[in-house]
Design an enzyme around this catalytic site. Structure first.
Site, mmCIF file in Angstrom:
data_model
loop_
_atom_site.group_PDB
_atom_site.id
_atom_site.type_symbol
_atom_site.label_atom_id
_atom_site.label_comp_id
_atom_site.label_asym_id
_atom_site.label_seq_id
_atom_site.Cartn_x
_atom_site.Cartn_y
_atom_site.Cartn_z
ATOM 1 N N GLU A 106 -9.171 32.088 66.247
ATOM 2 C CA GLU A 106 -7.933 31.341 66.461
ATOM 3 C C GLU A 106 -7.730 31.006 67.934
ATOM 4 O OE1 GLU A 106 -5.895 33.648 62.683
ATOM 5 O OE2 GLU A 106 -5.335 34.180 64.735
ATOM 6 N N GLU A 126 -7.480 37.153 57.772
ATOM 7 C CA GLU A 126 -6.173 37.805 57.825
ATOM 8 C C GLU A 126 -5.470 37.891 56.468
ATOM 9 O OE1 GLU A 126 -6.448 36.049 62.069
ATOM 10 O OE2 GLU A 126 -7.265 35.643 60.078
#
Length: 244
Positions: A106, A126
């Site tokens: 990210e 995640e």
């Protein structure tokens, strides 16, 4: 675990913890942000290149360390990495030498370019761990991949280098022995004398005010999954699975 050198007027920030796939402790994240800021004003370097050693760019958060810690604090330190990049006045390039996971994957979304090798991979685990995304990826991922963003997150997708290139997560794939020269060469090309690169970075990067709004929403999301017990349970499952 962070090595910083200047080569050909470009700051090379290298993650050196290959035995842990360059997983990032909270201290390492602070060191990374400091290294980017120290070379981001154009005084010491024409640009910044971030890379890893071994078979990973970075496995993201060091979950062994993070179990039992405040997820909000962990997310905040990842978000400051993104803030550090967007505040620079010089190009910042990710040289993705291998696997990029979670918060590390990210983080690269805010970089000005992402160059990978054929062994580069993007993995966003995640959702299936019970964690929430961070690094303003709720905003930045859509800028890069459009409507595919939701599915990439919900499916906890792992993308090959070719798939990452096709989706827009990577800009270019080169052979491993050409990775650093290509990244440095890109910085040089973008910062030739007379170029207006600093101006265009300001114009074309994600606006910091939009990113800060995403940070706030992601911090609240982290608080919610933490208070619900999802984060701790998920990290404990992950650590247990990793050791079997």
């Amino acid at each position: 675990m962070i090595d910083v050198t200047v080569r050909d007027e470009v700051a090379l920030v290298t993650l050196r913890r290959p035995e842990k796939l360059n997983a990032l402790t909270s201290g390492a994240r602070k060191d990374l942000a400091a290294a980017v800021r120290a070379h981001g004003d154009g005084e010491l370097a024409r640009g910044v290149v971030v890379t890893g050693t071994g078979r990973a760019f970075s496995a993201g958060e060091d979950i062994d360390q993070a179990v039992g810690q405040s997820l909000v604090d962990e997310v905040d330190s990842f978000q400051d990495l993104t803030r550090a990049v967007l505040e620079t006045r010089v190009p910042v390039v990710a040289a993705v030498n291998g696997l990029a996971v979670g918060g590390a994957a990210e983080w690269t979304l805010c970089f000005d370019a992402r160059i990978g090798t054929p062994s580069a991979e993007y993995f966003l685990p995640e959702n299936h761990i019970g964690l929430s995304i961070s690094n303003a990826s709720s905003y930045l991922l859509r800028r890069l991949v459009g409507g595919r963003a939701l599915r990439l997150v919900l499916d906890s997708t792992r993308l090959s280098a070719a798939d990452a290139l096709a989706s827009g997560l990577l800009d270019e794939i080169v052979e491993p022995d050409a990775l650093m020269d290509t990244a440095i060469g890109l910085v040089h090309r973008w910062t030739l004398p007379g170029t207006a690169t600093e101006t265009h970075l300001k114009l074309l990067r994600a606006p910091l005010e939009e990113v800060e709004r995403a940070f706030a929403a992601e911090t609240e999301a982290a608080r919610q999954v933490d208070e619900a017990g999802l984060a701790r349970a998920g990290m404990e499952r992950f650590v247990s699975r990793d050791r079997t």
